[in-house]
Structures are given as C-alpha cells and as structure tokens.
Design a protein around this motif. Structure first.
Motif, PDB file in Angstrom:
ATOM      1  N   UNK A 133       8.788  24.189  -1.270  1.00 46.31           N
ATOM      2  CA  UNK A 133       8.204  23.396  -0.232  1.00 46.31           C
ATOM      3  C   UNK A 133       8.625  21.843  -0.709  1.00 46.31           C
ATOM      4  N   UNK A 134       8.380  21.515  -1.814  1.00 47.24           N
ATOM      5  CA  UNK A 134       8.188  20.083  -2.385  1.00 47.24           C
ATOM      6  C   UNK A 134       9.699  19.619  -2.345  1.00 47.24           C
ATOM      7  N   UNK A 135      10.717  20.644  -2.679  1.00 45.71           N
ATOM      8  CA  UNK A 135      11.994  20.247  -2.595  1.00 45.71           C
ATOM      9  C   UNK A 135      12.715  20.002  -1.001  1.00 45.71           C
ATOM     10  N   UNK A 136      11.810  20.818  -0.143  1.00 46.17           N
ATOM     11  CA  UNK A 136      12.473  20.705   1.261  1.00 46.17           C
ATOM     12  C   UNK A 136      11.743  19.316   1.682  1.00 46.17           C
ATOM     13  N   UNK A 137      10.553  18.951   1.198  1.00 45.03           N
ATOM     14  CA  UNK A 137       9.698  17.731   1.549  1.00 45.03           C
ATOM     15  C   UNK A 137      10.644  16.503   1.185  1.00 45.03           C
ATOM     16  N   UNK A 138      11.403  16.650   0.186  1.00 47.71           N
ATOM     17  CA  UNK A 138      12.258  15.424  -0.355  1.00 47.71           C
ATOM     18  C   UNK A 138      13.577  15.407   0.481  1.00 47.71           C
ATOM     19  N   UNK A 139      13.966  16.604   0.736  1.00 48.68           N
ATOM     20  CA  UNK A 139      15.402  16.695   1.472  1.00 48.68           C
ATOM     21  C   UNK A 139      15.363  16.339   2.923  1.00 48.68           C
ATOM     22  N   UNK A 140      14.107  16.922   3.400  1.00 48.51           N
ATOM     23  CA  UNK A 140      14.510  16.661   4.994  1.00 48.51           C
ATOM     24  C   UNK A 140      13.994  15.369   5.324  1.00 48.51           C
ATOM     25  N   UNK A 141      14.633  14.806   6.313  1.00 46.30           N
ATOM     26  CA  UNK A 141      14.105  13.382   6.874  1.00 46.30           C
ATOM     27  C   UNK A 141      13.135  13.716   7.727  1.00 46.30           C
TER      28      UNK A 141
END
Length: 65
Positions: free
Chosen positions: A50-58
């Motif tokens: 979740x946190x990786x997606x939070x950082x990657x997704x604009x």
C-alpha cells in the motif's frame, strides 16, 4: 479514452484502493475489503504494498474529471 492509474478523490486514507477500483472499474468497497484480507493473510506485507503504491501513484487533480 486513455486510462491512468491515479489515486482517487474517493478516499478513506490515501486514495490507493479507490484509484485501483476506478482504474479496473470495480466497486471501491470490494477493493478495500480484498486489500484488508490480503493484508491480514500475508502477515501485514500488504501494508508495504500500500505504501509503495501511495508513493508511486500520482494524485488526481481536483479539477480533472
């Protein structure tokens, strides 16, 4: 129409699950429930995902429709 994976304005925390639901045309509640089960049954490694997606997704602009 050109779809982009972006965090949603329909958010509970950061908009990641809402953004995934919009991109794949799923119900946001079902995506959130599936994510919760994934996190519980994978010894909380879903939190890292979740946190990786939070950082990657604009983040979706408030003006954009």
């Amino acid at each position: 129409m050109n779809k982009r994976l972006m965090r949603s304005n329909d958010r509970v925390f950061a908009g990641v699950c809402g953004g995934l639901a919009e991109y794949f045309d799923f119900d946001p509640t079902m995506v959130r429930l599936a994510y919760a089960f994934l996190t519980l049954f994978t010894a909380f490694s879903g939190l890292i995902f979740y946190f990786v997606l939070w950082l990657v997704m604009p983040e979706r602009n408030l003006i954009e429709h």
